[in-house]
Scaffold this motif. Structure first.
Motif, PDB file in Angstrom:
ATOM      1  N   GLY A 643      72.041  46.907 141.881  1.00 53.18           N
ATOM      2  CA  GLY A 643      73.251  47.667 142.165  1.00 53.18           C
ATOM      3  C   GLY A 643      74.400  47.126 141.350  1.00 53.18           C
ATOM      4  O   GLY A 643      74.490  45.912 141.129  1.00 53.18           O
ATOM      5  N   GLY A 644      75.273  48.025 140.883  1.00 50.93           N
ATOM      6  CA  GLY A 644      76.369  47.547 140.055  1.00 50.93           C
ATOM      7  C   GLY A 644      77.433  48.584 139.835  1.00 50.93           C
ATOM      8  O   GLY A 644      77.673  49.463 140.671  1.00 50.93           O
ATOM      9  N   ASN A 645      78.073  48.504 138.660  1.00 45.56           N
ATOM     10  CA  ASN A 645      79.183  49.396 138.345  1.00 45.56           C
ATOM     11  C   ASN A 645      78.751  50.839 138.123  1.00 45.56           C
ATOM     12  O   ASN A 645      79.595  51.731 138.063  1.00 45.56           O
ATOM     13  N   ASP A 646      77.444  51.074 137.946  1.00 53.64           N
ATOM     14  CA  ASP A 646      76.992  52.447 137.711  1.00 53.64           C
ATOM     15  C   ASP A 646      76.894  53.259 138.999  1.00 53.64           C
ATOM     16  O   ASP A 646      76.430  54.389 138.993  1.00 53.64           O
ATOM     17  N   LYS A 647      77.314  52.691 140.125  1.00 49.11           N
ATOM     18  CA  LYS A 647      77.423  53.394 141.409  1.00 49.11           C
ATOM     19  C   LYS A 647      76.084  53.930 141.908  1.00 49.11           C
ATOM     20  O   LYS A 647      76.007  55.006 142.489  1.00 49.11           O
TER      21      LYS A 647
END
Length: 1019
Positions: A643-647
């Motif tokens: 999980g990260g900034n790419d939502k």
């Protein structure tokens, strides 16, 4: 030329103007007089008279005498006339129509088994106008039409958008304005009326009136010139639920006001006492004015005051009013039933419109807030059981999502307790909460810890003893006894700028990383701590983790990862370094203790395998598109979730790095965890935590596949190696068997798959636990293959137009028998009826063929049709062999009655906006699935097979092969990467939605989608 216009619902007066309208709802009569020798006209031709005004003509002797001669009755338009009415104006204007648009318009305008409703023509006109406004260049498209909301919703959608753009004052002025433009009649429903602009400003003395007029004129809902204003489409009166609701809410009062306004306008220039109200009209008008304070304009108020003064001069008028009131009471009672029914119909129309609107919003919301999308879909269905809402509910298939609204800001850290019931979450603004993940509907946490600062890590101590939770806060680390979740107590404090922490598998050692070093602590049974040792090596130690067997310790920081021998910490650690200049965002062990995932700030994700000497293999580097902060392995170690900034949560194959699936949200995801049952937990921006239940149900294999019920279960064949899956559980697929030799004797059962247009493969699935590949038969440009139910004949078709017959009585040694060459072009689909007596083939040359296969080795042609206008790629028989469905690139599916072994008079199914490439009958024959390249599946009820009813539309991002399960309730779709199981029982899906929904829809979220409607959360 003489013209009469309706000035009320009771009479016609002579007028010097005409009032024709494209809606066909003119209330103006125009007559041509033909004098002869100075005599009175012998003939009167009446133009454009609506049927419901016919009785008014008979009340005028001159008109009544002319009516018997020269009448022309106009009935509803035929389908051909409607087709011309749509197509010819577009052609004259130089516009093109996308294939399928006209058929879709006609279907919505004239539902099966009905004639065209004349009152629907204005709706068609408006829908075409809005379709033109959404055109692509000079092409009117299906997508542009669908944006209008359809024939029945286009006017209402435009009106609601215009109304919604106004502020509170403007909305009130709009209501008063529109009601002034409506004529309510006793026996003609309601019609529009033209009103002078000057008169409107007298009747609605509101500063916002000019702006409101401009808004509705720009939307082409009102037509205004320098002197008058009127409603453009009379259809607005019934098609817009809000306006019809206003009318029905006070129909009698509205009629009273209209009579009052007309009387005031007539009295104003002369001010004659004879024109003032008296008796019953005065009582009614006075009562209405008392209940509608502020609704009267200055002219009406002056007229009513003058009438009241005149009334006070005598008591005789009072006696007359008493008698009239008695009559009005009786009339009101008689009208109550009709008014209630009309109000109920208006409410129903409004419910349908709202249901369709909210259902349309769900598809977009599902990508960013799936938990809310599920509840909105169910709420729309509860509002009205529309096709759109039913499809939105069915689209809410596994994985289901639970939302825990914890509050706070960014959820930086997550940990699942050893009992798998309790979840700890920590945020960057000092909030640490404990939640029971076995109770999705619990709205409050089990407990809240008095933490502060930035919570960068949380960890539960393993083991069944007293429950100890570690928290890393700004400037310190703390241990808590959370045995009683509602009353957590601090048991130890560790000073320093601690960034992370982890317990050893036996729970006796705690490792912490801070801004300088890694420290190890001995942890007592009650949570007390004593220092053990200090490990150097990092300027900043952000991550620490023990391997599941306790043999290794991972520490990470400043772009490096060190792997220590936990039993010999004096031994130099093994080191890996990220790319130059990169930071380290996350690092985690797999459950086998030999797999390690690391992410760096340069969009760099690496999966290492570690040998017994702690040497790292060459990493697998999955493709990523953004920074990753949360890493977690599934309980069996085969899946890595990020999980990260790419939502979104992305699921990778831990061995190969291949992306398997992704789960979207609306915010950055900063922390990730798996439960022991395989549920994925993610925390992100906004203080919410989401739990995806059974996310691995999305995964499937690649390669050749067959869809259908070879047994009581619905089974799918994949490749590398070939696997057989049981998908009877809508939420979870079970691997039945993997390709290999059978373990025991069994009866031969054949299955066939087509591999990459190059070969057909025969399988023995007599033992489902060991599907066995019998033979792979190479065929160039292979397009289709089917086994005769007898199991001895195989039929294949290719791109060269060859229909080939094969003897497979010895399945390991197939033998070619013959080739049938017709005007096929390409043979795209082959199907047998269950009894083996009929075969159907579909080809690129628009053809669908019916064959007698009583002798399957020698098919005999029975019938041939080219009713399709493009290539046909689907042919399937119903279970009772009475219906054949064909589908293709003309965006249609067609149902053929083959009981007479002829292909005549098909029923055409429209609605897909691209080629229809899949179809499947339910085993009970009551339903049909059609799948299109528009990424939708349409579910049709065949209760009346001459008039199939669309019951739901569901969507999937991939090209799909659909198939029903043996229970006729569920169906599966197989795409290039995903296999999904759908349940058509709406109430069963609704039950699962509410079981997993978690935090229910809030009043604010409700208002955002349902406006001012009463708050009614669906779960």
């Amino acid at each position: 030329m003489r013209c009469w216009s309706s000035t009320s619902s009771k009479s016609f007066s002579r007028s010097a103007r005409t009032n024709s309208s494209a809606s066909g709802s003119s209330d103006t009569l125009c007559a041509l007089a033909s004098p002869q020798d100075g005599q009175a006209p012998r003939a009167l031709v009446v133009l454009g008279v609506r049927a419901d005004f016919y009785g008014h003509l008979l009340a005028h002797p001159a008109l009544a005498a002319s009516l018997p001669d020269g009448q022309v009755t106009l009935g509803p338009m035929t389908a051909d006339e409607l087709h011309v009415a749509i197509e010819r104006p577009a052609r004259q204007a130089g516009l093109g129509l996308e294939p399928g648009l006209v058929e879709l318009l006609l279907r919505d305008l004239t539902p099966p088994g009905t004639a065209a409703d004349p009152g629907a023509l204005p709706l068609l006109a408006h829908a075409l106008l809005v379709t033109w406004q959404n055109r692509q260049g000079r092409l009117l498209t299906v997508a542009g039409y669908q944006l209008t909301g359809g024939i029945r919703a286009a006017v209402a959608t435009t009106a609601e958008r215009a109304f919604g753009s106004l502020d509170a004052s403007g909305k009130d002025a709009a209501r008063r304005l529109l009601l002034r433009l409506v004529q309510v009649g006793a026996d003609t429903g309601q019609t529009r009326r033209r009103v002078a602009v000057e008169q409107l400003y007298r009747q609605v003395p509101d500063p916002a009136l000019a702006d409101v007029l401009a808004v509705f004129v720009r939307a082409r809902l009102l037509t205004a010139d320098t002197a008058t204003v009127e409603i453009t489409h009379e259809a607005l009166l019934t098609a817009w639920p809000r306006l019809s609701g206003w009318i029905e809410a006070d129909r009698a009062g509205l009629a009273a006001y209209q009579r009052l306004a007309e009387a005031a306008e007539a009295w104003r220039p002369l001010r004659s006492r004879a024109l003032l109200y008296q008796g019953a009209p005065l009582v009614i008008a006075t009562a209405w004015a008392a209940d509608h304070t502020g609704e009267l304009g200055p002219a009406e108020r002056e007229f009513l005051d003058a009438s009241t003064s005149e009334q006070q001069r005598g008591t005789r008028r009072l006696r007359r009013l008493v008698a009239v009131l008695s009559v009005l009471v009786l009339l009101s009672a008689a009208a109550t039933g009709t008014a209630l029914w009309q109000r109920a119909e208006a409410r129903r129309a409004q419910d349908i419109a709202v249901s369709q609107k909210v259902a349309g919003q769900v598809a977009v919301l599902r990508k960013t807030n799936p938990a809310l999308a599920m509840q909105l879909a169910l709420a729309a269905y509860r509002r009205a059981q529309t096709v759109e809402a039913r499809g939105a509910v069915l689209d809410s298939i596994a994985p289901y999502v639970t939302r825990y609204a914890g509050g706070g800001d960014w959820v930086q850290a997550l940990a699942v307790a050893p009992d798998q019931r309790t979840l700890a979450m920590g945020t960057n603004n000092g909030i640490t909460q404990l939640w029971d993940v076995t109770q999705p509907h619990r709205q409050q946490p089990l407990g809240v810890l008095p933490t502060s600062g930035h919570i960068s890590a949380v960890a539960f101590r393993p083991g069944p003893a007293t429950r100890i939770l570690f928290t890393a806060e700004t400037g310190q680390g703390r241990l808590w006894d959370v045995t009683k979740s509602e009353h957590p107590t601090e048991v130890a404090r560790l000073d320093g700028a601690i960034r992370g922490g982890a317990f050893s598998p036996d729970g006796q050692v705690l490792a912490t990383g801070d801004s300088d070093v890694v420290r190890l602590w001995r942890v007592g049974p009650s949570g007390s701590v004593t220092p053990l040792t200090v490990l150097p090596g990092h300027g900043v130690a952000e991550f620490v983790a023990f391997s599941p067997d306790g043999a290794s310790l991972l520490t990470g920081g400043n772009g490096t990862v060190l792997l220590w021998d936990a039993h010999d910490l004096d031994r130099p650690p093994t080191q890996i370094t990220m790319n130059a200049g990169e930071g380290l965002d996350a690092a985690v062990f797999g459950p086998d203790g030999r797999t390690l995932a690391v992410s760096g700030s340069g969009y760099d994700l690496r999966i290492y395998h570690v040998d017994a000497d702690r040497h790292f293999s060459t990493p697998v580097r999955p493709a990523t598109s953004d920074m990753l902060f949360g890493l977690a392995f599934s309980p069996d170690g085969t899946i890595l979730a990020t999980g990260g900034n790419d939502k979104r949560i992305t699921l990778y194959d831990a061995a190969t790095g291949r992306e398997l699936a992704h789960l979207g949200l609306s915010s950055r995801l900063l922390s990730t965890a798996f439960t022991r049952d395989g549920d994925v937990i993610a925390g992100g921006v906004g203080g919410s935590v989401h739990v995806w239940h059974d996310p691995l149900s999305l995964l499937t294999t690649r390669g050749p596949r067959a869809v259908g019920p070879p047994g009581p279960e619905l089974a799918l064949l994949g490749d590398r190696p070939t696997q057989l899956w049981d998908v009877t559980d809508p939420g979870r697929r079970m691997l039945v068997g993997v390709e290999g030799p059978g373990a025991a004797e069994h009866s031969l059962r054949l299955q066939v798959t087509v591999a990459k247009h190059k070969a057909v493969t025969l399988w023995d699935i007599g033992d489902p636990t060991h599907p066995e590949r019998l033979v792979e038969l190479p065929i160039d440009d292979l397009r289709a293959a089917a086994l005769h139910p007898g199991g001895r004949i195989l039929v294949t078709g290719d791109n060269a137009g060859h229909l080939m017959i094969w003897d497979v009585s010895k399945p390991r040694d197939p033998r070619w028998l013959k080739t049938i060459d017709k005007d096929f072009d390409d043979v795209n689909s082959i199907a047998f009826a269950d009894n083996g007596a009929l075969m159907a083939t579909a080809d690129t040359n628009h053809g669908i063929w019916l064959w007698n296969t009583t002798d399957p080795a020698n098919p005999l042609e029975l019938s041939h049709s080219t009713a399709h206008t493009e290539a046909v790629v689907v042919a399937r028989f119903s279970p009772n062999q009475q219906i054949l469905v064909s589908a293709g690139y003309d965006w249609t599916a067609r149902l053929w009655d083959v009981t007479g072994r002829k292909l005549d008079d098909p029923v055409t199914l429209v609605g897909h906006t691209d080629a229809v490439v899949g179809a499947s009958f339910s085993p009970d024959g009551k339903s049909l699935l059609t799948a299109g390249l528009d990424n939708t599946i349409r579910v049709w009820s065949l209760a009346d097979r001459r008039h199939p009813e669309l019951t739901a539309v569901v969507s999937d991002p991939e090209l799909l092969i659909p198939a029903y399960a043996a229970d006729s309730r569920r169906f599966a779709t197989v795409g290039d990467t995903l296999t999904r199981v759908w349940d058509t029982d709406v109430e069963a899906v609704a039950g699962r939605i509410c079981a997993f929904a978690g935090a229910r829809i809030s009043p604010e979220e409700w208002r955002q989608h349902f406006g001012d409607d009463a708050y009614e959360p669906p779960c």
